[in-house]
Write a protein that holds these residues in place. Sequence first.
Motif, mmCIF file in Angstrom:
data_model
loop_
_atom_site.group_PDB
_atom_site.id
_atom_site.type_symbol
_atom_site.label_atom_id
_atom_site.label_comp_id
_atom_site.label_asym_id
_atom_site.label_seq_id
_atom_site.Cartn_x
_atom_site.Cartn_y
_atom_site.Cartn_z
ATOM 1 N N ASP A 73 -9.478 -12.246 -5.295
ATOM 2 C CA ASP A 73 -9.145 -11.545 -4.010
ATOM 3 C C ASP A 73 -9.521 -11.706 -2.717
ATOM 4 O O ASP A 73 -9.138 -11.290 -1.673
ATOM 5 C CB ASP A 73 -9.775 -9.876 -4.226
ATOM 6 N N ASN A 74 -10.300 -13.131 -2.878
ATOM 7 C CA ASN A 74 -10.445 -13.542 -1.735
ATOM 8 C C ASN A 74 -9.655 -15.172 -1.389
ATOM 9 O O ASN A 74 -10.133 -15.787 -0.757
ATOM 10 C CB ASN A 74 -12.099 -14.157 -1.691
ATOM 11 N N GLN A 75 -8.651 -15.042 -2.096
ATOM 12 C CA GLN A 75 -7.592 -16.247 -2.215
ATOM 13 C C GLN A 75 -6.374 -15.909 -1.466
ATOM 14 O O GLN A 75 -5.283 -16.346 -1.602
ATOM 15 C CB GLN A 75 -7.485 -16.711 -3.439
ATOM 16 N N GLN A 76 -6.276 -14.802 -0.466
ATOM 17 C CA GLN A 76 -5.024 -14.494 -0.118
ATOM 18 C C GLN A 76 -4.489 -15.526 1.031
ATOM 19 O O GLN A 76 -3.254 -15.610 1.094
ATOM 20 C CB GLN A 76 -5.306 -13.289 1.036
ATOM 21 N N GLU A 77 -5.361 -16.200 1.419
ATOM 22 C CA GLU A 77 -4.912 -17.378 2.428
ATOM 23 C C GLU A 77 -4.145 -18.551 1.631
ATOM 24 O O GLU A 77 -3.021 -18.905 1.990
ATOM 25 C CB GLU A 77 -6.102 -17.821 3.065
ATOM 26 N N ARG A 149 -3.257 -6.439 -1.734
ATOM 27 C CA ARG A 149 -4.379 -5.196 -1.747
ATOM 28 C C ARG A 149 -5.564 -6.001 -2.564
ATOM 29 O O ARG A 149 -5.248 -7.092 -3.329
ATOM 30 C CB ARG A 149 -3.935 -3.938 -2.512
ATOM 31 N N ALA A 150 -6.667 -5.261 -2.734
ATOM 32 C CA ALA A 150 -7.786 -5.868 -3.493
ATOM 33 C C ALA A 150 -8.173 -4.446 -4.498
ATOM 34 O O ALA A 150 -8.183 -3.346 -3.819
ATOM 35 C CB ALA A 150 -8.872 -6.190 -2.751
ATOM 36 N N LEU A 151 -8.624 -4.630 -5.769
ATOM 37 C CA LEU A 151 -9.329 -3.545 -6.371
ATOM 38 C C LEU A 151 -10.728 -3.410 -5.917
ATOM 39 O O LEU A 151 -11.386 -4.361 -5.917
ATOM 40 C CB LEU A 151 -9.341 -3.691 -7.914
ATOM 41 N N GLN A 152 -11.060 -2.195 -5.511
ATOM 42 C CA GLN A 152 -12.579 -1.916 -5.519
ATOM 43 C C GLN A 152 -12.937 -0.864 -6.230
ATOM 44 O O GLN A 152 -12.517 0.404 -6.036
ATOM 45 C CB GLN A 152 -12.948 -1.426 -3.973
ATOM 46 N N VAL A 157 -7.464 -1.440 -2.182
ATOM 47 C CA VAL A 157 -7.614 -1.167 -1.086
ATOM 48 C C VAL A 157 -6.455 -2.103 -0.165
ATOM 49 O O VAL A 157 -6.283 -3.208 -0.750
ATOM 50 C CB VAL A 157 -8.858 -1.250 -0.545
ATOM 51 N N LEU A 158 -5.879 -1.654 0.885
ATOM 52 C CA LEU A 158 -5.087 -2.436 1.562
ATOM 53 C C LEU A 158 -6.101 -3.515 2.159
ATOM 54 O O LEU A 158 -6.959 -3.539 2.966
ATOM 55 C CB LEU A 158 -4.523 -1.738 2.707
#
Length: 160
Positions: A73-77, A149-152, A157-158
């Motif tokens: 989830d921290n690799q969107q870029e 999105r990311a799972l929390q 979450v968007l």
Amino acid sequence: MDSQKFRKAMGKFTTGVTVIATETEKNVYGMTANAFMSLSLDPQMIVISVGEKAKLKGRIQESGKFSVNILADNQQELSMLFAGQIKEKKEIDFAYLEGTPIIPKAVASIACEVSSEYLEGDHTLFVGKVLDIQLEDEEPLVFYSGKYRALQGEEAVLLK
Ligand code: FAD
């Protein structure tokens, strides 16, 4: 069938995001893809679908190998970079698994050799025989209706 309606319907299928990576004699290449699925447990096989216009198609055909990297989830870029959505060039440090480039800190990296390929419509399906897998303790990036999105916990979450 209206093509917008088709795209909209397909976007309703929630997926993770992968980067497919391969190396030819000239260079290492990556491409963002969410058309990925597990195919067979014994032998272990997966499938990816690569567009006819994608440069990666010929590169996989040349190398005969590729990796599927399920992004965190921290690799969107990275997803945006390898989809051509970020225009400036960036140096990416790939790691290696079974001689195939992989994305460091991806949730899972699956190194494959091409077992067969099938041209259907405007995409080619590559069947990959799994050579090795690397797993990391990360949470996945999620793609739904054209947005990241990311799972929390139990919720998705968007992301911006
Ligand atoms: P290029 O356009 O040459 O490469 C793509 C981008 O990656 C370029 O900006 C390039 O500079 C950069 N890049 C490549 N290698 C490196 C490197 N070593 N170091 C740094 N940067 C590099 N298409 C499909 O065919 N199948 C799918 O399943 C699919 N799913 C997608 C899912 C999502 C969420 C998104 C956003 C796009 C998806 N696409 C899919 C579209 C696909 O990612 C783009 O069309 C892509 O630009 C095609 O890449 P290409 O092989 O033509 O290579």
